[in-house]
Design an enzyme around this catalytic site. Structure first.
Site, PDB file in Angstrom:
ATOM      1  N   ASP A 447       0.854  -1.175   0.000  1.00 31.68           N
ATOM      2  CA  ASP A 447       0.000   0.000   0.000  1.00 31.68           C
ATOM      3  C   ASP A 447       0.898   1.235   0.000  1.00 31.68           C
ATOM      4  O   ASP A 447       2.099   1.146   0.289  1.00 31.68           O
ATOM      5  CB  ASP A 447      -0.899  -0.026   1.229  1.00 31.68           C
ATOM      6  CG  ASP A 447      -1.851   1.155   1.277  1.00 31.68           C
ATOM      7  OD1 ASP A 447      -2.308   1.583   0.204  1.00 31.68           O
ATOM      8  OD2 ASP A 447      -2.117   1.656   2.375  1.00 31.68           O
ATOM      9  N   THR A 449      -0.330   4.888   1.112  1.00 31.59           N
ATOM     10  CA  THR A 449      -0.630   5.821   2.191  1.00 31.59           C
ATOM     11  C   THR A 449      -0.493   5.129   3.532  1.00 31.59           C
ATOM     12  O   THR A 449      -1.166   4.143   3.806  1.00 31.59           O
ATOM     13  CB  THR A 449      -2.055   6.382   2.026  1.00 31.59           C
ATOM     14  OG1 THR A 449      -2.187   6.937   0.716  1.00 31.59           O
ATOM     15  CG2 THR A 449      -2.321   7.444   3.064  1.00 31.59           C
TER      16      THR A 449
END
Length: 1449
Positions: A447, A449
């Site tokens: 991922d 963020t």
């Protein structure tokens, strides 16, 4: 689907037109997003005709009808039916009290080894064929099953605790006529829920109303899509207007018809039926489970989907039983060994039948004792051999492996190098069975963020007039206290002096632009200004402007108030040109207090630089600065402005208003108008924002890539942001060829044309090694691609994103760049794009599967793949796609709920403890605090675990074969009677005690290199990816080595002792067995001494204890007193002591050990000596992934282009909300207005409301006292003007004059009615900065972005620097009567009224005539509704209780 059509084009009703409730054409019903993109336009109310509901709307929700849903059932399995509408209870655990035992046993016996041991135990229970007691294998098997079951149980208990905590979260549910506190698990479809600020949405809700203007609701979806910018949702106008009290909500009987529950996060289509009318619904009306309510005091929603029907739970996936590659290989090896044992047992049984037949002919008198026939004896003998040789698959190996896995997991937990002190978070191995797989990872899916970044934006640098200004590093200047008692990390003393001196107008214009051109809202909290931004980028820019004296104070629908170096200035907003993904810029057209008009623009360098008036030295220097910022991976925005003449503005305003009134192609017309205005700009400078990475992320990625680990980034964020982070993390580089959707489709189409739909031996596509590839794709492309893995139908309705079309010149430019990239690809790939044809294709694959396979083959040849705007389910599908077509070990790492499905799908899931909660950790196999710890987890612990387990398995197979293969050789000399050679206790204790501790030391403590060397040489990790340390070849090597050892030990002993006699002879059975056993034990022990590379005192102790245990246990089992007790159980009386007492026997043992060790040692030395030159040659040739390959010459045919580092995480739509007044909160009305309303009784008000009344009285007193110090100007010298600030505002003749409270009509506002140069609206401020930030800025404790009173006088503000940056000082001067005349009553924004009823909200303080299409903000009737109130408070009377205030949040 039949739908009634109207001749009028589709328009969306505005917030003030609740009568237009049903769609007037098919597009409004099927493509609701089309309505969201067009600016609202108001028309005379006309009654809507109800359109038929689409047949696909099979999900029906009735509000406040709890018994309605029980009648609906759906078939589950066979005759079993379950409720169609699920409750809100979730269960993510695998087991419950009833299913644990059968389900866990089923999972346990999916291992072939357990089935094998169970079969042997059953055979041992048959007396006729048993050679060992059945409990000798049953007890270890039970021990193994209990260990694994306990581990699974502990993991599942953690899931149960997590589920319990989530299901027991509190929320307010409407029960009867009041809201009561219940738990999430009590929620059902059709319930009405009340949520407060910072609450987590418990289910998928239809937003009914909120306390925000026009029932807006701000949500943070970081747990769903990873985006940190706020998003807004809005209730339907009909529910906003009607559901104004708890009593009305309790009587609400609307019905929602929508699509079935699905996993499409960004799509929703439905219809609300209420009072005989239908109102279209889209995803903008939906609050998804897992969102967090922000900046909204209270909102109300209707539960549409609950529990596992919610979109986030549909994306969470199921728990998969994860098994390592070694575990699967062991299954196959157990099957192979078992089949080999069956073949050997059959061979020995046949040998037995031949031997018995010959023996019976010679010794017929002995055969009379046997009553069974030859075939039956042979059959029983087969099973006896199978039981005797079953130790070739040792139970002890699997038991010891569990302890090894557990020990390596503990070492991960104890590693202080992976302990994060700020969070007090150590690394945690939540799964103990995947440690060895950590050393074989080939793909990491991460991922963005919160995983790669810290989720914070920092204003890092800026460039003004071609000069760079960065933060000062001197002690005491960084992060100093800034004006008005707050801190900001960016500080530059030189730039601050330029701002104060004012010699360079561009410097002040630079910061003024940042303070004006944005959509930030502001409110006061604890005597400080608090900014609420739609994106962290805008918040950082406004804070930076504030730190240099340009403080954004407030805004109204058509004005922005700044405090510039201590002087308050109000700018009239004439137009706001909103940001979107195509324009990549935002502009604000304002009139300053001096009367001049200026356009302020900020946006991407690619769109700003081409709109400049000139390109001089400053512009060229700025481009060089942009290149520098891009190399530093900073997120840049270009700032520009221009002076707009009054005549040019009037001409443009006419075009703008005409575009706003269009019913067709309005978006394109507005785009053309914006394009015309945003030309011939003057460049001010560039801002550089750092999307701060987590510590050590670039170094970690660089190190992992050296270990041949490919990293893919899967994020829900925008493409520009993801690409910028890709460069910041060094996943992308300037010399990479980045493939996007068009190029990928071109490659795949070229492949199909040239390959004629045929596969190759090694894959679909071949590329030259000279080109370094990267891939950037989005979720829409994946949605078209991932067809074979999708288990649900495609979207019922595809939401069409209608962005404004770019101008023709931009399109031509993009087409030219696209053609240039295609040409580069053709030259780069050349004929290698065509794969060689192969005839090995046996199965005909579908076109979808072939396309997927070709895409995966292309993607796996890229060094980096970035997937943007992907849903949680798409993340999991990408992982599954790679696993499906490339049997590789995958690892997924994330920190939010949107990563849970990906973490479950990958072979290894790693959860980070970040800002997005603990959902990822609770579903992960390993928990870390920082992404950088992944480097040590894989390269150190993972590689060590893999190496230890592989060496453990290889050595265990070797020692088992070396010791037990002699049973086969012995069978040739005992008539194939399955008689054991060794003493029974030697067989029982050999794997449990005599050889256990050294091999356990190998599995727990062995190291080939130190941890520091493992990090310095990531290339060592490749051995695990290629399965070099344990595979079929290594297994057969171990078997061959063990076989050779057994042959030496058996036949050398046999040949030396052949025909020997005397006291030292060992030709008898027991003496022969002892010499073979001791030779095997010493040979195996010497082998473990040779293979151990990490020697410690503990290693020496394990070897000594193993040999000592043999001496002790042999002395005990061959003692006289045990023999007397059980002669059959302990038959070897003093056998070892008698044999080892003769030196000749010791020489035989020494000969066996020497023959087993010396040749092997010599072979290894020679092999390593010959292998070193080969390794040196390989080191001289760098690998393709590590080396920086220079592009081929033809890639430089054209001049290189500068990479844009633009990235702006902003969402379209906020400018419209501001210009329409929808987003603005109303201020309390004056006491005179409040006199007209009766007061509510005390029993109708909640305690919080009474408190608010008291507070309102105090505020009124403050307001009256402040009016006493204001000057007045004559009304005849004032002129009234209004502002057309909305992008869709309609101009009209101005109206002047009378008191606004005495009229009920309103005329359209005119942006031109104010003469140029007239004085702008002014406000009153305290005399000193300390008063400014200690006294309340607004007349209530509510958040308000505008001031409701127009002031006739303004003190003179003289900025000077006293002790900067502690405070901005100003000299206070008394109000002078000769100041410039001000309007007697400037127009009040609709945001400044606070009507208690909907009817009164149409009235205003301005003497204007209401036009049917006037754009007005509709205040929310829910703004004064307490969460637990059953009735809305009545209007307040005159006096101090004029405006009851909402309870402070």
């Amino acid at each position: 689907m039949a739908v009634s059509f109207h001749s009028q084009p589709c328009t969306r009703p505005g917030p003030r037109d609740p009568t237009l409730t049903a769609p007037t054409c098919l597009k409004d019903l099927v493509y609701p997003s089309l309505r969201d993109k067009a600016p609202p336009t108001h028309h005379p109310a006309r009654k809507a005709r109800a359109a038929p509901v689409p047949a696909a709307f099979t999900w029906e929700v009735k509000a406040n009808d709890w018994g309605y849903y029980k009648q609906f059932k759906q078939k589950s399995c066979l005759c079993w039916h379950r409720d169609k509408y699920k409750t809100n209870v979730i269960h993510t655990a695998k087991y419950n009290v009833f299913s644990f035992l059968p389900l866990n046993l089923y999972e346990q016996f999916r291992r072939v080894s357990n089935l094998y041991f169970l079969l042997i135990i059953v055979l041992q229970g048959i007396p006729e064929i048993s050679t060992l007691p059945w409990f000798s294998l049953f007890a270890p098997l039970v021990c193994l099953l209990v260990i694994r079951a306990s581990r699974d149980l502990m993991d599942d208990i953690g899931r149960h605790r997590s589920d319990k905590a989530i299901n027991n979260r509190p929320c307010q549910i409407l029960t009867g006529k009041r809201f009561s506190w219940r738990k999430w698990k009590d929620l059902c479809v059709g319930d009405v829920v009340c949520l407060s600020k910072d609450s987590i949405v418990p289910a998928d809700l239809l937003l009914l109303a909120s306390t925000e203007p026009s029932s807006l609701c701000y949500v943070e979806t970081v747990d769903i899509d990873g985006e940190t910018n706020l998003k807004f949702r809005q209730a339907l106008p009909v529910t906003h207007n009607e559901l104004t009290s708890t009593r009305k909500m309790a009587a609400f009987q609307g019905t929602v018809l929508c699509e079935e529950p699905n996993s499409r996060m960004h799509q929703f289509v439905g219809v609300l039926e209420w009072n005989g009318q239908r109102h279209p619904l889209d995803v903008g009306n939906l609050l998804l489970r897992g969102c967090r309510v922000r900046n909204t005091d209270t909102c109300y929603g209707l539960v549409i989907y609950a529990g596992f029907d919610t979109k986030i739970m549909k994306n969470c996936g199921k728990i998969h039983l994860k098994r390592t590659k070694l575990d699967l290989l062991m299954n196959r090896l157990v099957v192979l060994i078992f089949l080999s044992l069956v073949v050997v047992s059959v061979t020995l049984a046949l040998g037995f039948s031949l031997k018995v037949r010959d023996f019976r002919e010679k010794h017929y008198y002995l055969w009379a004792m046997h009553t069974r026939g030859l075939f039956l004896e042979t059959f029983f003998n087969f099973w006896s051999f199978l039981i005797l040789l079953s130790v070739m698959v040792p139970m002890a190996m699997f038991i010891l492996a569990e302890f090894i896995y557990l020990g390596n997991s503990i070492f991960i937990n104890w590693d202080m190098q992976m302990y994060h002190a700020p969070q007090d978070m150590p690394a945690k191995a939540r799964s103990t069975s995947l440690n060895d797989q950590l050393g074989q990872v080939q793909y990491i899916f991460s991922d963005k963020t919160g995983t790669l970044t810290q989720n914070t934006m920092i204003f890092k640098k800026c460039c003004i007039a071609g000069r760079i200004y960065g933060p000062e590093t001197k002690s005491g200047t960084s992060a100093q206290e800034k004006p008005h008692g707050w801190k900001y990390p960016f500080h530059n003393e030189e730039l601050l002096g330029l701002v104060q001196e004012g010699r360079d107008p561009a410097v002040r214009e630079f910061w003024r632009l940042l303070a004006i051109c944005h959509t930030v809202m502001v409110h006061q909290k604890d005597n400080q200004l608090v900014y609420q931004a739609a994106s962290p980028d805008e918040e950082a820019l406004v804070h930076a402007a504030r730190s240099f004296g340009f403080v954004f104070l407030s805004r109204t629908q058509d004005s922005v108030t700044l405090l510039e170096l201590g002087e308050a200035r109000v700018y009239q907003v004439l137009a706001m040109m909103d940001f979107n993904s195509v324009r990549k810029r935002m502009s604000v057209l304002v009139r300053n207090p001096e009367g001049s008009i200026r356009l302020y623009t900020k946006g991407a360098d690619t769109v700003i630089l081409e709109r400049l008036h000139k390109r001089g030295d400053v512009e060229m220097a700025t481009e060089e600065v942009l290149l520098t910022f891009a190399k530093e991976t900073l997120r840049t925005l270009c700032l520009a402005y221009k002076e707009v003449g009054e005549e040019a503005y009037q001409k443009w305003q006419v075009q703008h208003q005409q575009a706003c009134l269009l019913l067709e192609n309005r978006a394109q017309a507005l785009q053309d108008a914006y394009e015309q205005m945003e030309q011939k700009l003057e460049l001010l400078g560039v801002t550089a924002i750092e999307d701060r990475l987590q510590d050590g992320v670039p170094d970690t990625i660089r190190c992992l890539r050296r270990g041949n680990i490919k990293i893919w980034v899967l994020t829900g964020d925008k493409q520009e942001t993801a690409v910028n982070i890709g460069f910041a993390c060094q996943l992308l580089s300037e010399n990479m060829l980045i493939l996007e959707e068009r190029e990928i489709n071109h490659v795949l189409e070229t492949y199909w044309e040239t390959n004629n739909n045929k596969q190759t031996n090694k894959g679909y596509l071949k590329f030259t090694s000279q080109v370094k590839l990267a891939m950037v794709i989005n979720g829409d492309f994946l949605d078209k691609l991932l067809l074979s893995l999708r288990k649900e139908p495609r979207a019922l309705v595809q939401n069409v994103v209608v962005d404004e079309n770019s101008p023709e010149s931009n399109q031509l430019r993009r087409d030219f760049l696209q053609a240039r990239r295609m040409s580069l690809m053709r030259h780069s790939f050349g004929p290698s794009l065509v794969p060689a044809q192969s005839s090995t294709t046996k199965t005909q694959e579908s076109p979808e599967v072939r396309r997927e396979r070709a895409f995966v083959d292309l993607a796996t040849r890229c060094q980096t793949v970035i997937c943007c705007r992907v849903t949680p389910k798409q993340k999991a599908l990408v992982v599954a796609l790679v696993k499906k077509y490339h049997q590789v070990v995958t690892l997924a790492i994330g920190d939010g709920a949107n990563d849970v499905n990906m973490i479950k799908t990958a072979d290894i899931g790693v959860g980070l403890t970040g800002q997005e909660g603990m959902q990822a950790v609770q579903n992960s196999d390993y928990a870390l605090a920082q992404f950088s710890f992944l480097q040590r987890l894989l390269l150190v612990h993972g590689r060590w675990s893999y190496m230890r387990v592989c060496k453990f398995l290889r050595y265990f197979f070797y020692k088992t074969v070396a010791s037990m293969m002699v049973q086969i050789w012995f069978s040739f000399y005992n008539g194939f009677t399955a008689q054991p050679l060794y003493e029974g206790w030697f067989l029982a204790l050999f794997n449990l005690l005599y050889t256990t501790m050294p091999v356990l030391y190998i599995g727990l403590f062995e190291q080939d290199v130190t941890a520091a060397e493992s990090l310095l040489m990531p290339e060592l990790y490749v051995a695990g990816q290629e399965d070099k340390l344990f595979n079929y070849w290594v297994f057969f090597q171990a078997v061959a080595h063990g076989t050779a050892t057994s042959l030496v030990n058996f036949f050398v002993t046999l040949w030396v002792g052949h025909n020997s006699v005397g006291p030292s002879s060992f030709s008898d059975y027991q003496s022969f067995a002892v010499i073979v056993a001791v030779s095997s034990l010493l040979s195996i022990t010497l082998e473990v001494i040779l293979i151990i590379r990490y020697w410690t005192v503990l290693c020496l102790l394990t070897i000594l204890l193993s040999l000592g245990s043999y001496v002790v246990m042999t002395h005990a089992t061959q003692s006289l007193w045990l023999w007397k007790m059980a002669p059959k159980t302990f038959p070897f009386l003093f056998a070892d002591r008698n044999v080892l007492a003769h030196p000749s026997n010791l020489l035989v043992i020494l000969l066996n050990v020497s023959l087993n060790t010396l040749p092997v040692l010599a072979f290894r030395v020679i092999y390593k000596t010959l292998r070193k030159p080969c390794l040196k040659q390989e080191e001289e040739m760098p690998s393709e992934d590590v080396a920086v390959v220079e592009p081929v010459p033809y890639l430089r045919r054209e001049p290189p282009t500068r990479r844009s580092s633009y990235a702006f995480s902003h969402r379209e739509g906020y400018a419209d909300l501001i210009t329409q007044g929808t987003i603005l909160r109303p201020s309390p009305r004056s006491n005179e207005e409040a006199c007209e309303s009766p007061a509510p009784s005390d029993d109708e008000l909640s305690p919080s409301s009474k408190e608010s009344r008291s507070h309102a009285w105090k505020v009124s007193v403050l307001k009256r006292s402040s009016h006493q110090h204001q000057g007045r100007a004559s009304s005849e010298d004032t002129q009234h003007y209004t502002t057309g600030s909305s992008s869709c505002a309609v101009a009209g003749p101005g109206a002047s004059g009378s008191d606004s409270r005495s009229t009920l009509t309103r005329k359209p506002r005119s942006p031109t009615s104010r003469p140029p140069g007239s004085t702008q609206e002014s406000r009153s401020f305290p005399e000193t900065p300390s008063q400014f930030f200690t006294a309340p800025l607004w007349p209530s404790d509510r958040t308000s972005e505008s001031q409701s009173e127009s002031l006739e006088g303004r003190p003179s503000w003289t900025p000077f620097r006293k002790s900067w940056p502690n405070a901005w000082q100003k000299e206070a001067h008394p109000a002078k009567e000769e100041t410039a005349p001000l309007p007697s009553k400037t127009h009040a924004s609709p945001a400044e009224t606070l009507p208690p009823t909907v009817e009164e909200s149409s009235l205003s303080e301005q003497p204007m005539e209401v036009e049917p299409w006037e754009v007005e903000r509709q205040p929310s009737p829910m703004e004064w509704l307490p969460a637990d109130a059953a009735e809305p408070p009545s209007p307040a009377p005159s006096g101090p209780f004029a405006a009851p205030q909402r309870p402070s949040s």
